[in-house]
Design a protein around this motif. Structure first.
Motif, PDB file in Angstrom:
ATOM      1  N   SER A   1     -18.612  61.398  49.918  1.00 24.01           N
ATOM      2  CA  SER A   1     -19.488  61.468  48.761  1.00 24.01           C
ATOM      3  C   SER A   1     -19.215  60.266  47.868  1.00 24.01           C
ATOM      4  O   SER A   1     -18.223  59.566  48.035  1.00 24.01           O
ATOM      5  CB  SER A   1     -19.264  62.767  47.986  1.00 24.01           C
ATOM      6  OG  SER A   1     -17.936  62.850  47.513  1.00 24.01           O
TER       7      SER A   1
ATOM      8  N   THR B   1     -23.044  56.104  50.221  1.00 22.36           N
ATOM      9  CA  THR B   1     -23.233  56.215  51.665  1.00 22.36           C
ATOM     10  C   THR B   1     -22.140  55.445  52.410  1.00 22.36           C
ATOM     11  O   THR B   1     -21.688  54.386  51.954  1.00 22.36           O
ATOM     12  CB  THR B   1     -24.610  55.675  52.083  1.00 22.36           C
ATOM     13  OG1 THR B   1     -24.708  55.748  53.511  1.00 22.36           O
ATOM     14  CG2 THR B   1     -24.788  54.224  51.656  1.00 22.36           C
ATOM     15  N   VAL B   2     -21.704  56.008  53.524  1.00 22.64           N
ATOM     16  CA  VAL B   2     -20.680  55.342  54.324  1.00 22.64           C
ATOM     17  C   VAL B   2     -21.292  54.688  55.558  1.00 22.64           C
ATOM     18  O   VAL B   2     -20.590  54.359  56.515  1.00 22.64           O
ATOM     19  CB  VAL B   2     -19.542  56.300  54.727  1.00 22.64           C
ATOM     20  CG1 VAL B   2     -18.731  56.690  53.500  1.00 22.64           C
ATOM     21  CG2 VAL B   2     -20.083  57.516  55.460  1.00 22.64           C
ATOM     22  N   SER B   3     -22.594  54.490  55.531  1.00 30.37           N
ATOM     23  CA  SER B   3     -23.244  53.863  56.692  1.00 30.37           C
ATOM     24  C   SER B   3     -22.737  52.439  56.914  1.00 30.37           C
ATOM     25  O   SER B   3     -22.803  51.928  58.027  1.00 30.37           O
ATOM     26  CB  SER B   3     -24.761  53.868  56.519  1.00 30.37           C
ATOM     27  OG  SER B   3     -25.130  53.154  55.356  1.00 30.37           O
TER      28      SER B   3
ATOM     29  N   ASN C   1     -24.877  59.771  59.821  1.00 30.89           N
ATOM     30  CA  ASN C   1     -25.065  59.024  58.578  1.00 30.89           C
ATOM     31  C   ASN C   1     -26.003  59.742  57.614  1.00 30.89           C
ATOM     32  O   ASN C   1     -25.899  59.577  56.401  1.00 30.89           O
ATOM     33  CB  ASN C   1     -25.576  57.623  58.873  1.00 30.89           C
ATOM     34  CG  ASN C   1     -24.498  56.726  59.468  1.00 30.89           C
ATOM     35  OD1 ASN C   1     -23.300  56.949  59.274  1.00 30.89           O
ATOM     36  ND2 ASN C   1     -24.908  55.716  60.213  1.00 30.89           N
TER      37      ASN C   1
ATOM     38  N   ASN D   1     -23.738  61.862  55.923  1.00 27.91           N
ATOM     39  CA  ASN D   1     -22.573  61.150  55.376  1.00 27.91           C
ATOM     40  C   ASN D   1     -21.265  61.786  55.841  1.00 27.91           C
ATOM     41  O   ASN D   1     -20.306  61.936  55.067  1.00 27.91           O
ATOM     42  CB  ASN D   1     -22.618  61.126  53.845  1.00 27.91           C
ATOM     43  CG  ASN D   1     -22.410  59.734  53.269  1.00 27.91           C
ATOM     44  OD1 ASN D   1     -22.672  58.725  53.932  1.00 27.91           O
ATOM     45  ND2 ASN D   1     -21.945  59.672  52.040  1.00 27.91           N
ATOM     46  N   THR D   2     -21.235  62.141  57.125  1.00 29.53           N
ATOM     47  CA  THR D   2     -20.119  62.916  57.664  1.00 29.53           C
ATOM     48  C   THR D   2     -19.696  62.346  59.015  1.00 29.53           C
ATOM     49  O   THR D   2     -20.538  61.894  59.794  1.00 29.53           O
ATOM     50  CB  THR D   2     -20.520  64.389  57.827  1.00 29.53           C
ATOM     51  OG1 THR D   2     -20.871  64.928  56.546  1.00 29.53           O
ATOM     52  CG2 THR D   2     -19.376  65.213  58.396  1.00 29.53           C
TER      53      THR D   2
END
Length: 118
Positions: free
Chosen positions: A25, A28-30, A73, A76-77
């Motif tokens: 959180s 975004t971790v893309s 993505n 976000n997990t």
């Protein structure tokens, strides 16, 4: 800032399976490579599995054929599917996010305990 929260750990019998989740959180971790590491009592933290922003995976030799790392993505997990667990897999499992460009932009979760025991 990125916050990482792991879940899914617990006690499992040898030969069993678990799926760990790491929910990110904050942003975004893309654009991040994601990884799972583990640390057993008295041992150094070690790499378990990584997945690039593009979905290329890498697994430690000790878990190849038993563990699978994946990412969603949209959610976000990142996940770690663990099968054929043995007592040597007992450890605290940590999620990591590493920006693909900025080396000092990385984050760790708080860890989730996995115990493999009969």
């Amino acid at each position: 800032q990125v916050q990482l929260v792991e879940s899914g750990g617990g006690l499992v019998q040898p030969g069993g399976s678990l799926r760990l989740s790491c929910a990110a959180s904050g942003r975004t971790v893309s654009g991040y490579a994601m990884g799972w590491y583990r640390q057993a009592p008295g041992k150094q933290r070690e790499l378990v599995a990584t997945i690039t922003a593009g979905g290329v995976t890498n697994l430690a030799d000790s878990v190849k054929g038993r563990f699978t790392i994946s990412r969603d993505n949209d959610k976000n997990t990142v996940y770690l599917q663990m099968t054929s667990l043995n007592p040597e897999d007992t450890a605290v499992y940590y999620c990591n996010a590493q920006h693909i460009i900025f080396a000092d932009d990385f984050y760790w979760g708080q860890g989730t305990q996995v115990t493999v025991s009969s």
